[in-house]
Design a protein around this motif. Structure first.
Motif, PDB file in Angstrom:
ATOM      1  N   ARG A 134       0.773  -1.018  -0.003  1.00 13.05           N
ATOM      2  CA  ARG A 134      -0.001   0.173   0.002  1.00 13.05           C
ATOM      3  C   ARG A 134       0.724   1.187   0.030  1.00 13.05           C
ATOM      4  O   ARG A 134       0.409   2.385  -0.456  1.00 13.05           O
ATOM      5  CB  ARG A 134      -0.826  -0.042   1.365  1.00 13.05           C
ATOM      6  CG  ARG A 134      -1.858  -1.081   1.225  1.00 13.05           C
ATOM      7  CD  ARG A 134      -3.022  -0.804   0.267  1.00 13.05           C
ATOM      8  NE  ARG A 134      -4.104  -2.030   0.263  1.00 13.05           N
ATOM      9  CZ  ARG A 134      -4.576  -2.370  -0.694  1.00 13.05           C
ATOM     10  NH1 ARG A 134      -4.555  -1.504  -1.845  1.00 13.05           N
ATOM     11  NH2 ARG A 134      -5.404  -3.397  -0.585  1.00 13.05           N
ATOM     12  N   GLY A 135       2.214   1.122   0.399  1.00 16.94           N
ATOM     13  CA  GLY A 135       2.966   2.270   0.273  1.00 16.94           C
ATOM     14  C   GLY A 135       4.074   2.298   1.448  1.00 16.94           C
ATOM     15  O   GLY A 135       4.275   1.282   2.021  1.00 16.94           O
ATOM     16  N   HIS A 136       4.980   3.287   1.188  1.00 17.38           N
ATOM     17  CA  HIS A 136       6.292   3.380   2.270  1.00 17.38           C
ATOM     18  C   HIS A 136       6.056   4.503   2.960  1.00 17.38           C
ATOM     19  O   HIS A 136       5.642   5.560   2.353  1.00 17.38           O
ATOM     20  CB  HIS A 136       7.354   3.377   1.276  1.00 17.38           C
ATOM     21  CG  HIS A 136       7.734   1.933   0.384  1.00 17.38           C
ATOM     22  ND1 HIS A 136       8.027   0.829   0.825  1.00 17.38           N
ATOM     23  CD2 HIS A 136       7.293   1.709  -0.914  1.00 17.38           C
ATOM     24  CE1 HIS A 136       7.943  -0.062  -0.091  1.00 17.38           C
ATOM     25  NE2 HIS A 136       7.280   0.445  -1.105  1.00 17.38           N
ATOM     26  N   ARG A 137       6.572   4.668   3.922  1.00 14.27           N
ATOM     27  CA  ARG A 137       6.827   5.901   4.913  1.00 14.27           C
ATOM     28  C   ARG A 137       8.281   5.965   5.811  1.00 14.27           C
ATOM     29  O   ARG A 137       8.717   4.688   5.751  1.00 14.27           O
ATOM     30  CB  ARG A 137       5.700   6.246   5.811  1.00 14.27           C
ATOM     31  CG  ARG A 137       5.681   5.571   6.840  1.00 14.27           C
ATOM     32  CD  ARG A 137       4.267   6.222   7.553  1.00 14.27           C
ATOM     33  NE  ARG A 137       4.116   5.108   8.732  1.00 14.27           N
ATOM     34  CZ  ARG A 137       4.618   5.123   9.822  1.00 14.27           C
ATOM     35  NH1 ARG A 137       5.692   5.866   9.946  1.00 14.27           N
ATOM     36  NH2 ARG A 137       4.300   4.119  11.085  1.00 14.27           N
ATOM     37  N   GLU A 138       8.618   7.130   5.868  1.00 18.62           N
ATOM     38  CA  GLU A 138       9.708   7.122   7.030  1.00 18.62           C
ATOM     39  C   GLU A 138       9.031   7.002   8.419  1.00 18.62           C
ATOM     40  O   GLU A 138       8.107   7.157   8.531  1.00 18.62           O
ATOM     41  CB  GLU A 138      10.567   8.530   6.614  1.00 18.62           C
ATOM     42  CG  GLU A 138      11.062   8.642   5.133  1.00 18.62           C
ATOM     43  CD  GLU A 138      12.035   7.548   4.827  1.00 18.62           C
ATOM     44  OE1 GLU A 138      13.017   7.225   5.638  1.00 18.62           O
ATOM     45  OE2 GLU A 138      11.917   7.152   3.747  1.00 18.62           O
ATOM     46  N   THR A 166       8.433   8.050  12.086  1.00 18.17           N
ATOM     47  CA  THR A 166       8.186   9.354  12.952  1.00 18.17           C
ATOM     48  C   THR A 166       9.335   9.533  13.710  1.00 18.17           C
ATOM     49  O   THR A 166      10.107   8.740  13.993  1.00 18.17           O
ATOM     50  CB  THR A 166       6.873   9.401  13.616  1.00 18.17           C
ATOM     51  OG1 THR A 166       6.754   8.247  14.410  1.00 18.17           O
ATOM     52  CG2 THR A 166       5.771   8.910  12.491  1.00 18.17           C
ATOM     53  N   ARG A 195      12.620   1.817   7.188  1.00 18.48           N
ATOM     54  CA  ARG A 195      11.466   2.344   6.456  1.00 18.48           C
ATOM     55  C   ARG A 195      10.274   1.453   6.811  1.00 18.48           C
ATOM     56  O   ARG A 195      10.292   0.521   6.997  1.00 18.48           O
ATOM     57  CB  ARG A 195      11.807   2.524   5.107  1.00 18.48           C
ATOM     58  CG  ARG A 195      12.617   3.460   4.685  1.00 18.48           C
ATOM     59  CD  ARG A 195      12.800   4.032   3.150  1.00 18.48           C
ATOM     60  NE  ARG A 195      11.364   3.719   2.598  1.00 18.48           N
ATOM     61  CZ  ARG A 195      11.288   4.189   1.217  1.00 18.48           C
ATOM     62  NH1 ARG A 195      12.179   4.301   0.562  1.00 18.48           N
ATOM     63  NH2 ARG A 195       9.857   4.079   0.754  1.00 18.48           N
ATOM     64  N   THR A 210       3.618  -0.394   4.415  1.00 18.26           N
ATOM     65  CA  THR A 210       2.290  -0.352   4.716  1.00 18.26           C
ATOM     66  C   THR A 210       1.638  -1.625   3.692  1.00 18.26           C
ATOM     67  O   THR A 210       1.992  -1.562   2.478  1.00 18.26           O
ATOM     68  CB  THR A 210       1.477   0.805   4.517  1.00 18.26           C
ATOM     69  OG1 THR A 210       1.958   1.713   5.662  1.00 18.26           O
ATOM     70  CG2 THR A 210       0.161   0.250   4.828  1.00 18.26           C
ATOM     71  N   GLU A 216       1.678  -2.612   9.216  1.00 22.52           N
ATOM     72  CA  GLU A 216       2.998  -1.968   8.813  1.00 22.52           C
ATOM     73  C   GLU A 216       4.138  -2.883   9.364  1.00 22.52           C
ATOM     74  O   GLU A 216       4.077  -3.420  10.416  1.00 22.52           O
ATOM     75  CB  GLU A 216       2.977  -0.751   9.810  1.00 22.52           C
ATOM     76  CG  GLU A 216       2.014   0.356   8.992  1.00 22.52           C
ATOM     77  CD  GLU A 216       2.158   1.868   9.878  1.00 22.52           C
ATOM     78  OE1 GLU A 216       2.084   2.866   9.163  1.00 22.52           O
ATOM     79  OE2 GLU A 216       2.350   1.736  11.157  1.00 22.52           O
ATOM     80  N   GLU A 246      13.666  -4.461   3.097  1.00 18.51           N
ATOM     81  CA  GLU A 246      12.593  -3.792   2.424  1.00 18.51           C
ATOM     82  C   GLU A 246      12.631  -4.556   0.933  1.00 18.51           C
ATOM     83  O   GLU A 246      11.645  -4.781   0.387  1.00 18.51           O
ATOM     84  CB  GLU A 246      12.568  -2.404   2.302  1.00 18.51           C
ATOM     85  CG  GLU A 246      11.685  -1.716   1.716  1.00 18.51           C
ATOM     86  CD  GLU A 246      11.616  -0.271   1.654  1.00 18.51           C
ATOM     87  OE1 GLU A 246      10.793   0.411   1.079  1.00 18.51           O
ATOM     88  OE2 GLU A 246      12.630   0.327   2.133  1.00 18.51           O
TER      89      GLU A 246
END
Length: 154
Positions: A82-86, A88, A100, A103, A112, A120
């Protein structure tokens, strides 16, 4: 009272053996990750564990668990990225800075997974290597059996 103490000692010994067995068999056979099931708020819900790839499935083993089987199993053809994010700022305080977050969903559940860069890349490649359902070839003999309706060989 003596029976109760003996039973308690036996239970503790069995738990210790399960922990030792799980630690010894899983320690060097997987990719270290942190995972949580969504919805989760803030930095809550992260669980340390490891992923172990096994053909068309990947198994997640929680670090603090004594069950002799995987805590969660994902089938490759059901996983959707569904996506990647850094991370918090608060997550970076307890997870590796190079991590990283990916999702993904599997069936109706969304997760997640915090992964190092190489892990990854491996996980993404594993998901993308899934054959497309449209690519499944139909066996002519089984198709004829289905059409005849009796399930007998023709």
């Amino acid at each position: 009272m003596r029976f109760f103490l003996l039973l308690l000692a036996l239970l503790c010994a069995v738990c210790a053996l399960l922990v030792a067995w799980r630690f010894a068999t899983l320690r060097s056979r997987g990719t270290t990750v942190s995972m949580r099931k969504l919805p989760a708020s803030g930095e809550h819900g992260w669980r340390y564990g490891l992923l172990r790839y096994s053909g068309s499935t990947v198994e997640y083993f929680k670090l603090r668990s004594i069950v002799p089987f995987a805590n969660v199993t994902f089938r490759r053809n059901e996983v959707q990225l569904r996506g990647h994010r850094e991370l918090t700022v608060r997550e970076a305080s307890f997870l590796s800075p190079a991590t990283r977050v990916v999702t993904m969903s599997c069936g109706e559940d969304t997760f997640e997974i915090a992964l190092e860069p190489r892990a990854e890349m491996a996980f993404t490649a594993w998901v993308e290597a899934a054959p497309d359902a449209r690519m499944d070839r139909i066996d002519a003999k089984s198709l004829r059996r289905k059409m005849s309706g009796n399930g007998q060989r023709s």
